[in-house]
Design an enzyme around this catalytic site. Structure first.
Site, PDB file in Angstrom:
ATOM      1  N   LYS A 271       0.859  -1.192   0.000  1.00  0.00           N
ATOM      2  CA  LYS A 271       0.000   0.000   0.000  1.00  0.00           C
ATOM      3  C   LYS A 271       0.886   1.230   0.000  1.00  0.00           C
ATOM      4  CE  LYS A 271      -4.464   0.977   0.405  1.00  0.00           C
ATOM      5  NZ  LYS A 271      -5.595   0.234  -0.146  1.00  0.00           N
TER       6      LYS A 271
ATOM      7  N   VAL B 261     -21.118   0.968  -4.386  1.00  0.00           N
ATOM      8  CA  VAL B 261     -21.252  -0.483  -4.223  1.00  0.00           C
ATOM      9  C   VAL B 261     -22.595  -0.843  -3.584  1.00  0.00           C
ATOM     10  CG1 VAL B 261     -20.246  -2.567  -3.250  1.00  0.00           C
ATOM     11  CG2 VAL B 261     -18.742  -0.719  -3.960  1.00  0.00           C
TER      12      VAL B 261
END
Ligand code: NAD
Length: 350
Positions: free
Chosen positions: A79, A183
């Site tokens: 990340k 979503v």
């Protein structure tokens, strides 16, 4: 109550990113590379200091190792976390400098968009390195908005969890969706299409109204949705939805949603199991987005993405079944499974 802890695998590697002239101040954290290059998005966020940014990067990189391994992707976990400069700043200069840092890692880390970054930023990164995804979609190839894939994966997992728990389909059951953004709204549409009744909540009343108009969903307040009479609770807003108060009031016997880091603390997993609630682990069910990003990087097609996303259903079922047989929290079962997979090298397709 025993808190479920993850086994930290290899020691975390990191590269500190500092380029004052470009406003770059951040870190790339690499948690694992056994399965392949460390993959995970680039977050741009306001952090109090560099230590806070690094802690976030380490936590998120570890999470990506679990998610990528569980999704059987040929990637490890990493990340990037960048501190958002105060005031106005030159985005292009910032992301080109970040791109140069990614390039120096020569493929050990693959980046993409995350919270605070978008397609235009990844296009800047792509001027400096090819180790980037989340760019403008090319016709016929994987790429573009990952949200519909994430929603499909959660939906497939939900259907399996429902069949295991209730022995039937979603038809006639009530699904409570917290957070109806990209979503959550798509997941709600899929559930409505399968005959479920919907109850929805969001801090954005317009999003609720729009979705209710489309699907006939019933709107409730965000602090009331966990307590409504439903069979499935789908947290699709921010993390930490499953805290002590919510777990104590939950009526649904299945939790299956898209939000990352749903458990407010690790011991909530055990609390859900103790209440007889099947928790479909977040990183198992919401992997559709990273599957799409990975396929874009590998130059694969949308059909290949669909095939991998459809595997999320049976995978979730297997985890819930193992957990049920052993009287364990499904998140613990998933973590142990992911840790085994993390150590297995996968070869990148030619
Ligand atoms: P989004 O920003 O489009 O939607 C989030 C929704 O949650 C918004 O409608 C927002 O108003 C609502 N919300 C925020 N705080 C809330 C609160 N306290 N109570 C109720 N509603 C609240 O985000 P998204 O892309 O739909 O992602 C939703 C979740 O799924 C996030 O946790 C994200 O990290 C996770 N996720 C998304 C993807 C993806 O492909 N987009 C992939 C994996 C995981």
């Amino acid at each position: 109550m025993v808190a479920q802890t993850r086994r930290m695998m290899p020691p975390m590697e990191y590269v500190r990113l500092l380029d004052e002239s470009a406003g770059l101040d951040g870190v790339i954290a690499i948690h694992s590379t056994e399965r392949g290059p460390a993959a995970g998005g680039c977050r741009l966020w306001s952090y109090a200091d560099a230590g806070e940014a690094m802690a976030d990067a380490f936590r998120l990189a570890e999470g990506m190792s679990y998610k990528n391994a569980m999704a059987r992707l040929p990637f490890g976990g990493g990340k990037a976390v960048l501190r958002r400069p105060a005031g106005d700043f030159d985005r292009r200069a910032l992301f080109e400098a970040f791109g140069r840092a990614v390039a120096r890692l020569d493929g050990r880390y693959v980046t993409a968009e995350d919270v605070g970054t978008g397609i235009a930023d990844m296009e800047c990164v792509a001027r400096q390195t090819r180790h980037v995804a989340g760019r403008t979609a090319m016709p016929g190839l994987a790429g573009g908005d990952p949200s519909p894939w994430t929603a499909l994966g959660v939906f497939e997992a939900m259907k399996q969890a429902v069949e295991l728990r209730y022995g039937g389909t979603l038809s006639g059951l009530t699904v409570a969706v917290l957070g109806v953004g990209n979503v959550g709204a798509e997941l709600a549409r899929l559930a409505a299409g399968a005959g479920a009744r919907l109850v929805i909540a969001d801090i954005d009343p317009l999003r609720c109204a729009r979705l209710a108009g489309e699907t006939g969903a019933h709107i409730v307040a965000t602090d009331a949705i966990a307590g409504i009479d439903a069979q499935v609770f789908a947290p699709c807003a921010l993390g930490g939805a499953l805290d002590e108060a919510t777990v104590a009031t939950l009526q649904a016997r299945i939790v299956c949603g898209a939000a990352n880091n749903q458990l407010a603390s690790p011991c909530m997993a055990q609390a859900l199991t103790a209440r007889g609630i099947d928790y479909a682990p977040d990183y198992v069910v919401n992997a559709g987005g990273i599957i799409n990003v990975a396929a874009e990087y590998l130059g694969e097609s949308a059909d290949q993405v669909r095939g991998r996303v459809l595997e999320i259903g049976p995978r979730t079922r297997e985890i819930l079944e193992v957990a049920r047989r052993g009287g364990l929290a499904p998140s613990l079962v998933a973590d142990r499974m992911a840790e085994r997979l993390m150590m297995r090298r996968e070869s990148l397709p030619a």
